[in-house]
Design a protein around this motif. Structure first.
Motif, PDB file in Angstrom:
ATOM      1  N   PHE A  11       0.827  -1.210   0.000  1.00  0.00           N
ATOM      2  CA  PHE A  11       0.000   0.000   0.000  1.00  0.00           C
ATOM      3  C   PHE A  11       0.860   1.258   0.000  1.00  0.00           C
ATOM      4  O   PHE A  11       0.706   2.145  -0.845  1.00  0.00           O
ATOM      5  CB  PHE A  11      -0.931  -0.027   1.216  1.00  0.00           C
ATOM      6  CG  PHE A  11      -1.930   1.092   1.250  1.00  0.00           C
ATOM      7  CD1 PHE A  11      -3.047   1.062   0.435  1.00  0.00           C
ATOM      8  CD2 PHE A  11      -1.760   2.171   2.104  1.00  0.00           C
ATOM      9  CE1 PHE A  11      -3.983   2.091   0.467  1.00  0.00           C
ATOM     10  CE2 PHE A  11      -2.678   3.204   2.154  1.00  0.00           C
ATOM     11  CZ  PHE A  11      -3.798   3.162   1.328  1.00  0.00           C
ATOM     12  N   ILE A  12       1.791   1.341   0.937  1.00  0.00           N
ATOM     13  CA  ILE A  12       2.635   2.536   1.056  1.00  0.00           C
ATOM     14  C   ILE A  12       3.584   2.643  -0.142  1.00  0.00           C
ATOM     15  O   ILE A  12       3.758   3.715  -0.726  1.00  0.00           O
ATOM     16  CB  ILE A  12       3.429   2.498   2.369  1.00  0.00           C
ATOM     17  CG1 ILE A  12       2.477   2.562   3.557  1.00  0.00           C
ATOM     18  CG2 ILE A  12       4.433   3.647   2.433  1.00  0.00           C
ATOM     19  CD1 ILE A  12       3.147   2.346   4.888  1.00  0.00           C
ATOM     20  N   GLY A  13       4.185   1.507  -0.524  1.00  0.00           N
ATOM     21  CA  GLY A  13       5.126   1.524  -1.639  1.00  0.00           C
ATOM     22  C   GLY A  13       4.477   1.919  -2.947  1.00  0.00           C
ATOM     23  O   GLY A  13       5.091   2.614  -3.779  1.00  0.00           O
ATOM     24  N   SER A  14       3.226   1.482  -3.152  1.00  0.00           N
ATOM     25  CA  SER A  14       2.517   1.862  -4.379  1.00  0.00           C
ATOM     26  C   SER A  14       2.277   3.361  -4.424  1.00  0.00           C
ATOM     27  O   SER A  14       2.518   4.023  -5.446  1.00  0.00           O
ATOM     28  CB  SER A  14       1.182   1.107  -4.469  1.00  0.00           C
ATOM     29  OG  SER A  14       1.381  -0.284  -4.592  1.00  0.00           O
ATOM     30  N   ILE A  15       1.806   3.912  -3.308  1.00  0.00           N
ATOM     31  CA  ILE A  15       1.524   5.355  -3.257  1.00  0.00           C
ATOM     32  C   ILE A  15       2.805   6.160  -3.462  1.00  0.00           C
ATOM     33  O   ILE A  15       2.827   7.154  -4.197  1.00  0.00           O
ATOM     34  CB  ILE A  15       0.848   5.706  -1.923  1.00  0.00           C
ATOM     35  CG1 ILE A  15      -0.546   5.080  -1.866  1.00  0.00           C
ATOM     36  CG2 ILE A  15       0.760   7.221  -1.742  1.00  0.00           C
ATOM     37  CD1 ILE A  15      -1.238   5.213  -0.539  1.00  0.00           C
ATOM     38  N   GLN A  16       3.897   5.726  -2.841  1.00  0.00           N
ATOM     39  CA  GLN A  16       5.172   6.437  -2.985  1.00  0.00           C
ATOM     40  C   GLN A  16       5.655   6.437  -4.425  1.00  0.00           C
ATOM     41  O   GLN A  16       6.357   7.376  -4.852  1.00  0.00           O
ATOM     42  CB  GLN A  16       6.222   5.799  -2.084  1.00  0.00           C
ATOM     43  CG  GLN A  16       6.006   6.047  -0.603  1.00  0.00           C
ATOM     44  CD  GLN A  16       6.975   5.286   0.271  1.00  0.00           C
ATOM     45  OE1 GLN A  16       7.541   4.268  -0.154  1.00  0.00           O
ATOM     46  NE2 GLN A  16       7.177   5.750   1.496  1.00  0.00           N
ATOM     47  N   ARG A  17       5.285   5.422  -5.180  1.00  0.00           N
ATOM     48  CA  ARG A  17       5.738   5.305  -6.577  1.00  0.00           C
ATOM     49  C   ARG A  17       4.701   5.824  -7.567  1.00  0.00           C
ATOM     50  O   ARG A  17       4.851   5.653  -8.771  1.00  0.00           O
ATOM     51  CB  ARG A  17       6.074   3.839  -6.876  1.00  0.00           C
ATOM     52  CG  ARG A  17       7.315   3.345  -6.132  1.00  0.00           C
ATOM     53  CD  ARG A  17       7.415   1.835  -6.160  1.00  0.00           C
ATOM     54  NE  ARG A  17       8.665   1.362  -5.569  1.00  0.00           N
ATOM     55  CZ  ARG A  17       8.893   1.243  -4.268  1.00  0.00           C
ATOM     56  NH1 ARG A  17       7.918   1.575  -3.402  1.00  0.00           N
ATOM     57  NH2 ARG A  17      10.052   0.822  -3.813  1.00  0.00           N
ATOM     58  N   GLY A  18       3.646   6.447  -7.061  1.00  0.00           N
ATOM     59  CA  GLY A  18       2.620   6.990  -7.939  1.00  0.00           C
ATOM     60  C   GLY A  18       1.739   5.933  -8.561  1.00  0.00           C
ATOM     61  O   GLY A  18       1.109   6.177  -9.601  1.00  0.00           O
ATOM     62  N   LEU A  19       1.659   4.757  -7.918  1.00  0.00           N
ATOM     63  CA  LEU A  19       0.845   3.655  -8.423  1.00  0.00           C
ATOM     64  C   LEU A  19      -0.433   3.525  -7.601  1.00  0.00           C
ATOM     65  O   LEU A  19      -0.490   3.955  -6.446  1.00  0.00           O
ATOM     66  CB  LEU A  19       1.630   2.341  -8.339  1.00  0.00           C
ATOM     67  CG  LEU A  19       2.994   2.309  -9.019  1.00  0.00           C
ATOM     68  CD1 LEU A  19       3.724   1.013  -8.674  1.00  0.00           C
ATOM     69  CD2 LEU A  19       2.848   2.472 -10.528  1.00  0.00           C
ATOM     70  N   THR A  20      -1.454   2.935  -8.176  1.00  0.00           N
ATOM     71  CA  THR A  20      -2.680   2.638  -7.436  1.00  0.00           C
ATOM     72  C   THR A  20      -2.524   1.290  -6.744  1.00  0.00           C
ATOM     73  O   THR A  20      -2.290   0.278  -7.416  1.00  0.00           O
ATOM     74  CB  THR A  20      -3.901   2.584  -8.374  1.00  0.00           C
ATOM     75  OG1 THR A  20      -4.042   3.846  -9.031  1.00  0.00           O
ATOM     76  CG2 THR A  20      -5.168   2.262  -7.595  1.00  0.00           C
ATOM     77  N   PRO A  21      -2.622   1.222  -5.423  1.00  0.00           N
ATOM     78  CA  PRO A  21      -2.493  -0.065  -4.738  1.00  0.00           C
ATOM     79  C   PRO A  21      -3.572  -1.049  -5.206  1.00  0.00           C
ATOM     80  O   PRO A  21      -4.723  -0.660  -5.427  1.00  0.00           O
ATOM     81  CB  PRO A  21      -2.691   0.295  -3.259  1.00  0.00           C
ATOM     82  CG  PRO A  21      -2.390   1.757  -3.164  1.00  0.00           C
ATOM     83  CD  PRO A  21      -2.813   2.345  -4.473  1.00  0.00           C
ATOM     84  N   LYS A  22      -3.179  -2.283  -5.374  1.00  0.00           N
ATOM     85  CA  LYS A  22      -4.152  -3.309  -5.741  1.00  0.00           C
ATOM     86  C   LYS A  22      -5.168  -3.490  -4.616  1.00  0.00           C
ATOM     87  O   LYS A  22      -4.857  -3.316  -3.439  1.00  0.00           O
ATOM     88  CB  LYS A  22      -3.447  -4.642  -6.015  1.00  0.00           C
ATOM     89  CG  LYS A  22      -2.527  -4.621  -7.217  1.00  0.00           C
ATOM     90  CD  LYS A  22      -1.878  -5.988  -7.420  1.00  0.00           C
ATOM     91  CE  LYS A  22      -0.937  -5.974  -8.606  1.00  0.00           C
ATOM     92  NZ  LYS A  22      -0.274  -7.297  -8.812  1.00  0.00           N
ATOM     93  N   GLN A  23      -6.385  -3.865  -4.982  1.00  0.00           N
ATOM     94  CA  GLN A  23      -7.417  -4.097  -3.971  1.00  0.00           C
ATOM     95  C   GLN A  23      -7.157  -5.381  -3.197  1.00  0.00           C
ATOM     96  O   GLN A  23      -7.460  -5.466  -2.010  1.00  0.00           O
ATOM     97  CB  GLN A  23      -8.799  -4.166  -4.636  1.00  0.00           C
ATOM     98  CG  GLN A  23      -9.961  -4.296  -3.653  1.00  0.00           C
ATOM     99  CD  GLN A  23     -10.097  -3.097  -2.724  1.00  0.00           C
ATOM    100  OE1 GLN A  23      -9.761  -1.979  -3.109  1.00  0.00           O
ATOM    101  NE2 GLN A  23     -10.595  -3.316  -1.510  1.00  0.00           N
ATOM    102  N   ARG A  24      -6.575  -6.389  -3.865  1.00  0.00           N
ATOM    103  CA  ARG A  24      -6.296  -7.651  -3.185  1.00  0.00           C
ATOM    104  C   ARG A  24      -4.913  -8.168  -3.591  1.00  0.00           C
ATOM    105  O   ARG A  24      -4.786  -9.093  -4.395  1.00  0.00           O
ATOM    106  CB  ARG A  24      -7.363  -8.697  -3.494  1.00  0.00           C
ATOM    107  CG  ARG A  24      -7.209  -9.981  -2.692  1.00  0.00           C
ATOM    108  CD  ARG A  24      -8.246 -11.045  -3.047  1.00  0.00           C
ATOM    109  NE  ARG A  24      -9.508 -10.788  -2.408  1.00  0.00           N
ATOM    110  CZ  ARG A  24     -10.621 -10.429  -3.050  1.00  0.00           C
ATOM    111  NH1 ARG A  24     -10.589 -10.249  -4.363  1.00  0.00           N
ATOM    112  NH2 ARG A  24     -11.750 -10.218  -2.401  1.00  0.00           N
ATOM    113  N   PRO A  25      -3.846  -7.582  -3.042  1.00  0.00           N
ATOM    114  CA  PRO A  25      -2.506  -8.089  -3.358  1.00  0.00           C
ATOM    115  C   PRO A  25      -2.124  -9.324  -2.563  1.00  0.00           C
ATOM    116  O   PRO A  25      -1.141  -9.992  -2.881  1.00  0.00           O
ATOM    117  CB  PRO A  25      -1.594  -6.908  -2.982  1.00  0.00           C
ATOM    118  CG  PRO A  25      -2.329  -6.232  -1.881  1.00  0.00           C
ATOM    119  CD  PRO A  25      -3.791  -6.369  -2.205  1.00  0.00           C
TER     120      PRO A  25
END
Length: 259
Positions: A114-128
């Motif tokens: 969740f945090i890594g996706s946001i930091q990279r400008g990505l949308t976090p997956k709903q079910r990773p």
């Protein structure tokens, strides 16, 4: 060790405010949804972390290893996310923290994603990530394979079963909890092997928990009457788990009821 209000506690001043977008995305508006709810974690495990897990005190060496293992979760953003290893947590004693620890590991993965996706400008997956209770999954299998079960019960059970099977095969990170707690039919074993074989072939990281060793090694523990090979009646499934996993034995007596 105190339970957190939410897994985002301490990241920012208002991260755990029920109105914050981060809290809603991670825990849902009710506190029982979001990414944590989508992972299928039992409610008692949803706020368990590697820092506050009850087993940390009794399993210090194991948890030192888990801390280092969680540091590898950032590899999911690299060129080869399959470099995250798989684990097999086992002990002949039930209730000494294997399932709780696996849930804490899953929460660490969710938080990193969740945090890594946001930091990279990505949308976090709903079910990773997904927590698969094998006993519950097996119960659904039995519901639609017994004779004289009404369609109103069998059909929803079959839908849940096959939906969970596909999710377990493809999810980025899987916890497969309580493998080998009972004898399975050949057909259920084949479905379980399909999930595991797919994940091994595609190098998808998984954490398994069990009261059984994969195979006996050296002197047999007198508390153990089976291993996975014996339970499944052949080596195919146990071998696939052994091929992909680092084995993590848990020591100590049951602490069930004191988690």
């Amino acid at each position: 060790m105190t339970k957190k209000r939410c897994l985002l506690d301490g990241l920012t001043k208002d991260a755990c405010s029920p109105q914050s977008s981060a809290h809603i995305a991670f825990h849902g508006a009710s506190g029982r949804g979001g990414r944590v709810g989508a992972a299928g974690l039992p409610e008692d495990y949803r706020l368990i972390t590697l820092e506050n897990a009850p087993a940390r005190e009794s399993q210090p060496k194991v948890y030192d290893m888990f801390d280092k293992y969680a540091e590898t979760f950032s590899r999911q953003f690299g060129e080869d996310p399959t470099q995250i290893k798989s684990l097999y947590l086992h002990s002949p004693n039930p209730g000494n923290g294997k399932s709780t620890s696996a849930a804490a590991i899953l929460n660490a993965y969710l938080l990193t994603h969740f945090i890594g996706s946001i930091q990279r400008g990505l949308t976090p997956k709903q079910r990773p990530a997904l927590f698969l209770d094998v006993s519950d999954w097996h119960a659904d299998y039995n519901q639609f394979n017994r004779s004289k079960v009404p369609d109103s019960i069998a059909e929803p059970a079959a839908k849940r079963y096959y939906t969970m099977m596909e999710r377990a095969k493809h999810v980025d990170f899987l916890v497969c909890d309580d493998i080998g707690t009972r004898d399975y039919t050949e057909n259920f074993t084949n479905d379980l092997h399909t999930v595991i074989n797919y994940r091994v072939t595609n190098r998808l990281p998984s954490v398994y928990t069990s009261n059984l060793p994969i195979k006996y090694e050296g002197t047999k523990d007198p508390r153990v009457t089976q291993d996975l090979v014996d339970l499944f009646g052949e080596e195919r499934l146990a071998d696939r788990i052994g091929d992909m996993c680092m084995k993590v034995p848990f020591a100590g007596e049951s602490k069930r009821g004191r988690r």
